[in-house]
Design an enzyme around this catalytic site. Sequence first.
Site, PDB file in Angstrom:
ATOM      1  N   SER A  85      13.948  79.430  93.107  1.00  0.00           N
ATOM      2  CA  SER A  85      13.236  78.181  93.365  1.00  0.00           C
ATOM      3  C   SER A  85      12.869  77.419  92.098  1.00  0.00           C
ATOM      4  O   SER A  85      12.471  76.262  92.174  1.00  0.00           O
ATOM      5  CB  SER A  85      11.969  78.429  94.187  1.00  0.00           C
ATOM      6  OG  SER A  85      10.966  79.004  93.393  1.00  0.00           O
ATOM      7  N   LYS A 122       5.535  78.677  90.422  1.00  0.00           N
ATOM      8  CA  LYS A 122       5.851  77.293  90.794  1.00  0.00           C
ATOM      9  C   LYS A 122       5.154  76.355  89.819  1.00  0.00           C
ATOM     10  O   LYS A 122       4.293  76.745  89.048  1.00  0.00           O
ATOM     11  CB  LYS A 122       5.341  76.963  92.206  1.00  0.00           C
ATOM     12  CG  LYS A 122       5.923  77.790  93.327  1.00  0.00           C
ATOM     13  CD  LYS A 122       7.300  77.318  93.723  1.00  0.00           C
ATOM     14  CE  LYS A 122       7.829  78.070  94.904  1.00  0.00           C
ATOM     15  NZ  LYS A 122       8.245  79.430  94.618  1.00  0.00           N
TER      16      LYS A 122
END
Length: 165
Positions: A85, A122
């Site tokens: 991701s 993230k």
Amino acid sequence: LLKKGALRKIPGVSRGLRPADAGRKHGASGRDWELPNVSEVPILGCVVAGQPLLSEESLEGHVSVDKSLLPKSGSVFALKVKGDSMIRAGIHEGDLALVRKQEDAESGDIVVGLVDGEATVKRLQRKGKGAWLKPENPAYRKIRFGKGGEDRILGKVVGLIRSKM
């Protein structure tokens, strides 16, 4: 330099040499020598760059990092990255993320966040009173962050050690 005594061999290390005047200390790596400008950073398991996964903190060893590459203050640990991701941020599966332990970060910082008891790496995105953990891969969606009392920042990613590609 070996014959003149300026360098010494490091036992058990192929082509391993150290300055003769380097202090012989018992480092965190278990070696009987320690270089003055190197820190031993603990590897505390894995963090997912994808959907959050249950986090289990466990010491898996240490990685040697030049002190000039680490922040001047704060405790630093390393986590192995799993998932894709964060590929557009240059963070790939198998990399080691160097994380400074801290409880808050600025919008735009790459962080390790704990969401519903699960850790993920993230980019932190704040807008108004809301916060999200944003992936750097369009195949993934943002994760609402801070909605519950359990969500928290474990640390800020301050460096990366690339795995073999």
